[in-house]
Design an enzyme around this catalytic site. Structure first.
Site, PDB file in Angstrom:
ATOM      1  N   ASP A   1    -121.307 -55.676  12.856  1.00  0.00           N
ATOM      2  CA  ASP A   1    -120.253 -56.299  13.837  1.00  0.00           C
ATOM      3  C   ASP A   1    -120.440 -56.919  14.522  1.00  0.00           C
ATOM      4  O   ASP A   1    -120.279 -56.166  15.884  1.00  0.00           O
ATOM      5  CB  ASP A   1    -119.334 -55.649  13.009  1.00  0.00           C
ATOM      6  CG  ASP A   1    -117.798 -55.918  13.361  1.00  0.00           C
ATOM      7  OD1 ASP A   1    -117.707 -57.147  13.416  1.00  0.00           O
ATOM      8  OD2 ASP A   1    -117.061 -55.018  12.868  1.00  0.00           O
TER       9      ASP A   1
ATOM     10  N   LYS B   1    -114.529 -64.198  15.856  1.00  0.00           N
ATOM     11  CA  LYS B   1    -113.826 -64.670  17.269  1.00  0.00           C
ATOM     12  C   LYS B   1    -114.202 -65.650  18.099  1.00  0.00           C
ATOM     13  O   LYS B   1    -114.310 -66.558  17.707  1.00  0.00           O
ATOM     14  CB  LYS B   1    -113.925 -63.540  18.256  1.00  0.00           C
ATOM     15  CG  LYS B   1    -113.044 -62.054  17.349  1.00  0.00           C
ATOM     16  CD  LYS B   1    -112.588 -61.160  18.899  1.00  0.00           C
ATOM     17  CE  LYS B   1    -111.172 -60.475  17.558  1.00  0.00           C
ATOM     18  NZ  LYS B   1    -111.488 -58.999  17.063  1.00  0.00           N
TER      19      LYS B   1
ATOM     20  N   TYR C   1     -99.297 -55.557  14.737  1.00  0.00           N
ATOM     21  CA  TYR C   1     -98.913 -54.763  14.913  1.00  0.00           C
ATOM     22  C   TYR C   1     -97.743 -53.718  15.974  1.00  0.00           C
ATOM     23  O   TYR C   1     -97.225 -53.626  16.941  1.00  0.00           O
ATOM     24  CB  TYR C   1    -100.006 -53.924  16.187  1.00  0.00           C
ATOM     25  CG  TYR C   1    -101.574 -54.473  15.543  1.00  0.00           C
ATOM     26  CD1 TYR C   1    -102.085 -53.213  14.361  1.00  0.00           C
ATOM     27  CD2 TYR C   1    -102.194 -55.044  16.673  1.00  0.00           C
ATOM     28  CE1 TYR C   1    -103.312 -53.825  13.741  1.00  0.00           C
ATOM     29  CE2 TYR C   1    -103.509 -55.417  15.867  1.00  0.00           C
ATOM     30  CZ  TYR C   1    -103.724 -54.571  14.597  1.00  0.00           C
ATOM     31  OH  TYR C   1    -105.081 -55.150  14.069  1.00  0.00           O
TER      32      TYR C   1
ATOM     33  N   TYR D   1    -114.087 -50.288  14.608  1.00  0.00           N
ATOM     34  CA  TYR D   1    -112.851 -51.390  14.509  1.00  0.00           C
ATOM     35  C   TYR D   1    -113.497 -52.359  13.864  1.00  0.00           C
ATOM     36  O   TYR D   1    -114.547 -52.660  14.176  1.00  0.00           O
ATOM     37  CB  TYR D   1    -111.818 -51.532  15.581  1.00  0.00           C
ATOM     38  CG  TYR D   1    -111.274 -52.372  14.818  1.00  0.00           C
ATOM     39  CD1 TYR D   1    -109.909 -52.128  14.340  1.00  0.00           C
ATOM     40  CD2 TYR D   1    -111.742 -53.814  15.353  1.00  0.00           C
ATOM     41  CE1 TYR D   1    -109.292 -52.839  13.937  1.00  0.00           C
ATOM     42  CE2 TYR D   1    -110.390 -54.494  14.263  1.00  0.00           C
ATOM     43  CZ  TYR D   1    -109.422 -54.573  13.918  1.00  0.00           C
ATOM     44  OH  TYR D   1    -108.109 -55.301  13.048  1.00  0.00           O
TER      45      TYR D   1
HETATM   46  C1  PLP Z   1    -111.164 -58.710  15.558  1.00  0.00           C
HETATM   47  C2  PLP Z   1    -113.018 -57.731  15.401  1.00  0.00           C
HETATM   48  C3  PLP Z   1    -112.686 -57.647  13.241  1.00  0.00           C
HETATM   49  C4  PLP Z   1    -111.277 -58.655  12.935  1.00  0.00           C
HETATM   50  O1  PLP Z   1    -111.394 -59.931  12.714  1.00  0.00           O
HETATM   51  P1  PLP Z   1    -110.394 -60.713  11.907  1.00  0.00           P
HETATM   52  O2  PLP Z   1    -110.622 -61.918  12.525  1.00  0.00           O
HETATM   53  O3  PLP Z   1    -109.420 -60.559  13.525  1.00  0.00           O
HETATM   54  O4  PLP Z   1    -109.695 -60.534  11.353  1.00  0.00           O
HETATM   55  C5  PLP Z   1    -112.926 -57.245  13.145  1.00  0.00           C
HETATM   56  N1  PLP Z   1    -114.784 -56.558  13.667  1.00  0.00           N
HETATM   57  C6  PLP Z   1    -114.377 -56.431  15.111  1.00  0.00           C
HETATM   58  C7  PLP Z   1    -115.516 -55.910  15.610  1.00  0.00           C
HETATM   59  C8  PLP Z   1    -112.870 -57.346  15.725  1.00  0.00           C
HETATM   60  O5  PLP Z   1    -113.685 -56.742  17.113  1.00  0.00           O
END
Ligand code: PLP
Length: 438
Positions: A248, A277, A18, A146
């Site tokens: 997610d 992550k 970004y 997100y």
């Molecule tokens: C960081 C994140 C993503 C994206 O993961 P990347 O490995 O950066 O593509 C998707 N969902 C959530 C909740 C996140 O924190």
């Protein structure tokens, strides 16, 4: 190259997350990192408050994780996953199936969180297609979410602080319910809190393939914490209206919120779960999408249904090996106690910020501590200021927040919270002067 040359070349040629090529904030060059400390090429040693964006649970340069990578490196770094398999992938799949909810029995390994989200959406869409229900093709989500930066993931990010405006006409228009009301205590639940969501799903369920959201903690969309009862009711409504539930847990997974997975706090099972992550303990990129027999077999129920996804580096053996070692390390540690004591200490020490005018809110959940300001910080000023104070903290917008590695010592954590207080106080002073100057 000298540190200055590194910084200059980087600033001229390399994009960071970004940022613009026109007036970028110079990046700080890292020489090495050990435990919870990052050492810069310029000699400064910084206490890490970020776990490198929710990933490095056990800190950096961990002997057990290093060993897992080097051992696998001696065997094979990568082989294609089409037609081949290997022990690290099988071991990781088994581990994930064992530690997640009972219904989740099938795993897809993808390259990153965003790609994992894409795969989860594809699973949901293909499931309904295979059931002959092609009208169920939309997603319902909540505001302030997100889910990543690829296009399908972006289309379910918050439409205001996400990138919807820039990509109008390109992003698919999905359904957004109001963000779950913030909740600071279990006593705060009110039955009306679910009304907005309930109205959306009641009106649109016939065309909804899945609900996708972040359980309990909304992360990059504002670091908002919401009540487990909300999630429990979302699950019940998905069941009632025949809609799949995608959770997610890319940021919340692996203990960060106080339970191994955040959804456990609502005592529910997702239909599809996305992990990323911290999955590899911060060593390399990998995500996993888990689903139930119902969905996995449902996709094949028209006789030929294959899941149409296959990244080149799918199931990378190095990534799988370090993930297996990281999860084992976590489960064998006293992570619950550590996360709880991090939470307690952050709550006590960050509360000092509440006396500052510029501070709108201070909140903690598990090993996440947030100081929300009334106005956005100037990154050109605040980032070098934190480095001067010997900490690595990366605010965004109005949020100054930390999610340190679980192995952080109390004195190191105090260094982080004191730096936040110092910097936010200075920001408060600046804001006062600006206002009185007007
Ligand atoms: C960081 C994140 C993503 C994206 O993961 P990347 O490995 O950066 O593509 C998707 N969902 C959530 C909740 C996140 O924190």
């Amino acid at each position: 190259m000298t540190p200055d040359q590194l910084i200059a070349y980087d600033k001229t040629h390399i994009w960071h997350p970004y940022t613009s090529m026109q007036n970028p904030i110079p990046a700080f060059p890292v020489a090495s990192a050990q435990g919870v400390e990052i050492t810069l090429e310029t000699g400064e040693v910084l206490v890490d408050g970020t776990s490198s964006w929710w990933t490095a649970l056990h800190g950096y340069n961990h002997p057990v994780l290093n060993e897992a990578v080097t051992e696998q490196l001696g065997k094979v770094a990568h082989v294609m996953f089409g037609g081949l398999t290997h022990a690290p992938a099988v071991a990781l799949a088994k581990q994930l199936i064992d530690i997640t909810s009972e219904n989740l029995q099938h795993v897809f390994f993808a390259d990153s969180g965003s790609v994992g989200v894409e795969v989860s959406i594809k699973m949901a869409l293909q499931y309904w297609l295979a059931q002959g229900r092609s009208e169920k093709h939309r997603l319902l989500t909540v505001r302030s979410g997100y889910h990543g930066d690829t296009f399908a993931a972006m289309s379910v990010c918050d439409p205001v602080n996400g990138m919807h405006d820039m990509f109008t006409g390109v992003l698919i228009k999905h359904l957004f319910a109001e963000a779950p009301p913030r909740s600071a205590s279990p006593a705060q639940w009110q039955d009306s809190d679910i009304d907005a969501f309930k109205t959306m799903i009641t009106e649109h369920h016939a065309e909804i393939a899945a609900v996708i959201l972040e359980p309990i903690v909304q992360n990059a969309g504002g670091i908002r914490f919401y009540h487990p009862e909300y999630l429990r009711q979302v699950r019940a409504l998905c069941d009632e209206f025949d809609v799949l539930l995608i959770l997610d847990e890319i940021a919340t997974g692996f203990g960060r919120t106080g339970s191994l997975f955040a959804y456990e706090q609502a005592d529910i099972e997702p239909d599809i779960l996305v992990l990323g992550k911290a999955l590899t303990g911060g060593y390399m990129t990998l995500s996993a999408v888990l689903t139930s027999r119902k969905v996995a077999h449902g996709i094949g129920s028209d006789g030929q249904g294959v899941l149409m996804h296959g990244p080149t580096f799918m199931g990378n053996p190095l990534a799988c090996s370090v993930a297996v070692a990281s999860i084992k390390l976590l489960l064998e540690s006293d992570w619950q106690t550590r996360v709880m004591s991090i939470e307690t200490q952050m709550r006590e020490e960050l509360s000092a910020c509440l006396e500052l005018d510029i501070v709108a809110d201070v909140r903690t959940k598990g090993a996440i501590g947030v100081v929300e300001l009334k106005q956005a910080v100037d990154m050109h000023w605040i980032q070098p200021r934190f480095v001067e104070l010997g900490v690595w903290i990366r605010p965004f917008g109005k949020l100054v927040y930390i999610m340190p590695p679980f192995v952080i010592e109390p004195a190191q954590l105090s260094k982080l919270t004191q730096a936040i207080f110092t910097v936010v106080s200075e920001f408060d002073q600046q804001a006062m002067q600006n206002n009185s100057g007007k």
